[in-house]
Motif scaffolding. Structure first.
Motif, mmCIF file in Angstrom:
data_model
loop_
_atom_site.group_PDB
_atom_site.id
_atom_site.type_symbol
_atom_site.label_atom_id
_atom_site.label_comp_id
_atom_site.label_asym_id
_atom_site.label_seq_id
_atom_site.Cartn_x
_atom_site.Cartn_y
_atom_site.Cartn_z
ATOM 1 N N THR A 1 9.879 18.946 -2.207
ATOM 2 C CA THR A 1 9.278 18.797 -0.889
ATOM 3 C C THR A 1 9.572 17.966 0.125
ATOM 4 O O THR A 1 8.958 17.476 0.935
ATOM 5 C CB THR A 1 8.045 18.286 -1.601
ATOM 6 N N ARG A 2 10.920 18.058 0.210
ATOM 7 C CA ARG A 2 11.604 17.043 1.463
ATOM 8 C C ARG A 2 11.481 17.837 2.746
ATOM 9 O O ARG A 2 11.391 17.411 3.765
ATOM 10 C CB ARG A 2 13.037 16.903 0.979
ATOM 11 N N LYS A 3 11.108 19.021 2.666
ATOM 12 C CA LYS A 3 11.143 20.033 4.240
ATOM 13 C C LYS A 3 10.013 19.576 4.986
ATOM 14 O O LYS A 3 8.850 18.894 4.259
ATOM 15 C CB LYS A 3 11.101 21.275 3.825
ATOM 16 N N VAL A 4 10.258 19.622 6.416
ATOM 17 C CA VAL A 4 9.092 19.524 7.071
ATOM 18 C C VAL A 4 7.804 20.375 6.743
ATOM 19 O O VAL A 4 8.028 21.453 6.358
ATOM 20 C CB VAL A 4 9.597 19.820 8.615
ATOM 21 N N GLY A 5 6.661 19.788 6.948
ATOM 22 C CA GLY A 5 5.488 20.359 6.707
ATOM 23 C C GLY A 5 5.069 19.833 5.293
ATOM 24 O O GLY A 5 3.838 20.124 5.087
ATOM 25 N N SER A 6 5.768 19.163 4.471
ATOM 26 C CA SER A 6 5.216 18.638 3.200
ATOM 27 C C SER A 6 4.435 17.409 3.473
ATOM 28 O O SER A 6 4.814 16.696 4.407
ATOM 29 C CB SER A 6 6.346 18.314 2.208
ATOM 30 N N LYS A 7 3.482 17.262 2.592
ATOM 31 C CA LYS A 7 2.685 15.726 2.913
ATOM 32 C C LYS A 7 2.998 14.851 1.774
ATOM 33 O O LYS A 7 2.963 15.047 0.573
ATOM 34 C CB LYS A 7 1.289 16.196 3.149
ATOM 35 N N TYR A 8 3.088 13.443 2.183
ATOM 36 C CA TYR A 8 3.068 12.491 1.288
ATOM 37 C C TYR A 8 1.826 11.457 1.601
ATOM 38 O O TYR A 8 1.811 11.173 2.862
ATOM 39 C CB TYR A 8 4.437 11.782 1.403
ATOM 40 N N HIS A 9 1.387 10.945 0.710
ATOM 41 C CA HIS A 9 0.346 9.892 0.665
ATOM 42 C C HIS A 9 1.173 8.626 0.674
ATOM 43 O O HIS A 9 1.825 8.240 -0.484
ATOM 44 C CB HIS A 9 -0.560 10.168 -0.377
ATOM 45 N N LEU A 10 0.991 7.813 1.527
ATOM 46 C CA LEU A 10 1.718 6.342 1.468
ATOM 47 C C LEU A 10 0.708 5.317 1.099
ATOM 48 O O LEU A 10 -0.551 5.271 1.659
ATOM 49 C CB LEU A 10 2.225 6.204 2.756
ATOM 50 N N GLY A 11 1.084 4.378 0.249
ATOM 51 C CA GLY A 11 0.286 3.241 -0.013
ATOM 52 C C GLY A 11 1.091 1.974 -0.093
ATOM 53 O O GLY A 11 2.455 2.106 -0.158
ATOM 54 N N LEU A 12 0.532 0.686 0.102
ATOM 55 C CA LEU A 12 1.242 -0.334 0.176
ATOM 56 C C LEU A 12 0.591 -1.865 -0.625
ATOM 57 O O LEU A 12 -0.678 -1.752 -0.408
ATOM 58 C CB LEU A 12 1.466 -0.922 1.649
ATOM 59 N N LYS A 13 1.116 -2.338 -1.410
ATOM 60 C CA LYS A 13 0.519 -3.400 -2.295
ATOM 61 C C LYS A 13 1.602 -4.386 -2.236
ATOM 62 O O LYS A 13 2.664 -4.297 -2.788
ATOM 63 C CB LYS A 13 0.304 -3.024 -3.702
ATOM 64 N N ARG A 14 1.161 -5.647 -1.814
ATOM 65 C CA ARG A 14 2.071 -6.703 -1.905
ATOM 66 C C ARG A 14 2.052 -7.512 -3.103
ATOM 67 O O ARG A 14 1.050 -7.489 -3.857
ATOM 68 C CB ARG A 14 1.644 -7.740 -1.056
ATOM 69 N N ALA A 15 3.080 -7.764 -3.759
ATOM 70 C CA ALA A 15 3.442 -8.328 -5.011
ATOM 71 C C ALA A 15 2.526 -9.587 -5.281
ATOM 72 O O ALA A 15 2.082 -9.573 -6.405
ATOM 73 C CB ALA A 15 4.827 -8.537 -5.402
ATOM 74 N N PHE A 16 2.344 -10.473 -4.335
ATOM 75 C CA PHE A 16 1.597 -11.798 -4.597
ATOM 76 C C PHE A 16 0.129 -11.271 -4.506
ATOM 77 O O PHE A 16 -0.589 -12.245 -5.153
ATOM 78 C CB PHE A 16 1.800 -12.758 -3.644
ATOM 79 N N GLU A 17 -0.524 -10.100 -4.434
ATOM 80 C CA GLU A 17 -1.810 -9.759 -4.476
ATOM 81 C C GLU A 17 -2.121 -9.019 -5.802
ATOM 82 O O GLU A 17 -3.169 -8.871 -6.293
ATOM 83 C CB GLU A 17 -2.183 -8.682 -3.506
ATOM 84 N N LEU A 18 -0.926 -8.901 -6.787
ATOM 85 C CA LEU A 18 -1.185 -8.642 -8.103
ATOM 86 C C LEU A 18 -1.617 -9.659 -9.029
ATOM 87 O O LEU A 18 -1.588 -10.754 -8.804
ATOM 88 C CB LEU A 18 0.024 -7.788 -8.751
#
Length: 70
Positions: free
Chosen positions: A53-70
Motif C-alpha cells: 500500500t505504499r503507492k500514491v492514493g493509499s490512505k494511512y491513519h496517523l495518531g500520536l501519543k506521548r510516552a509520558f501520557e501513558l
C-alpha cells in the motif's frame, strides 16, 4: 501448546501500552510519490518498499501519543 514441557500450564500475561484507545487517529494522509509520509510530529516517515500500500492514493491513519501520557 497449552502446557510446558514439564506439564505445567502456560500462562500468558498481556500488558496494553497503547493508551487504552485514547489515541486520535482521525488524521488521514496519502504517501508522496517517493513513499514517504509527513508524521504528526513533523518528521518524515519512510514506508518500506515491500509494503503493497505504499503507492500514491493509499490512505494511512496517523495518531500520536506521548510516552509520558501513558
Amino acid at each position: 501448546l497449552q502446557v510446558c514441557t514439564d506439564g505445567r500450564p502456560k500462562l500468558l500475561d498481556v500488558l496494553d501500552c497503547t493508551g487504552a484507545g485514547d489515541v486520535d487517529t482521525s488524521t488521514v494522509v496519502e504517501p508522496s510519490s517517493d513513499g514517504s509520509l509527513k508524521g504528526l510530529s513533523g518528521r518524515t516517515l519512510r514506508l518500506p518498499a515491500y509494503w503493497p500500500t505504499r503507492k500514491v492514493g493509499s490512505k494511512y491513519h496517523l495518531g500520536l501519543k506521548r510516552a509520558f501520557e501513558l
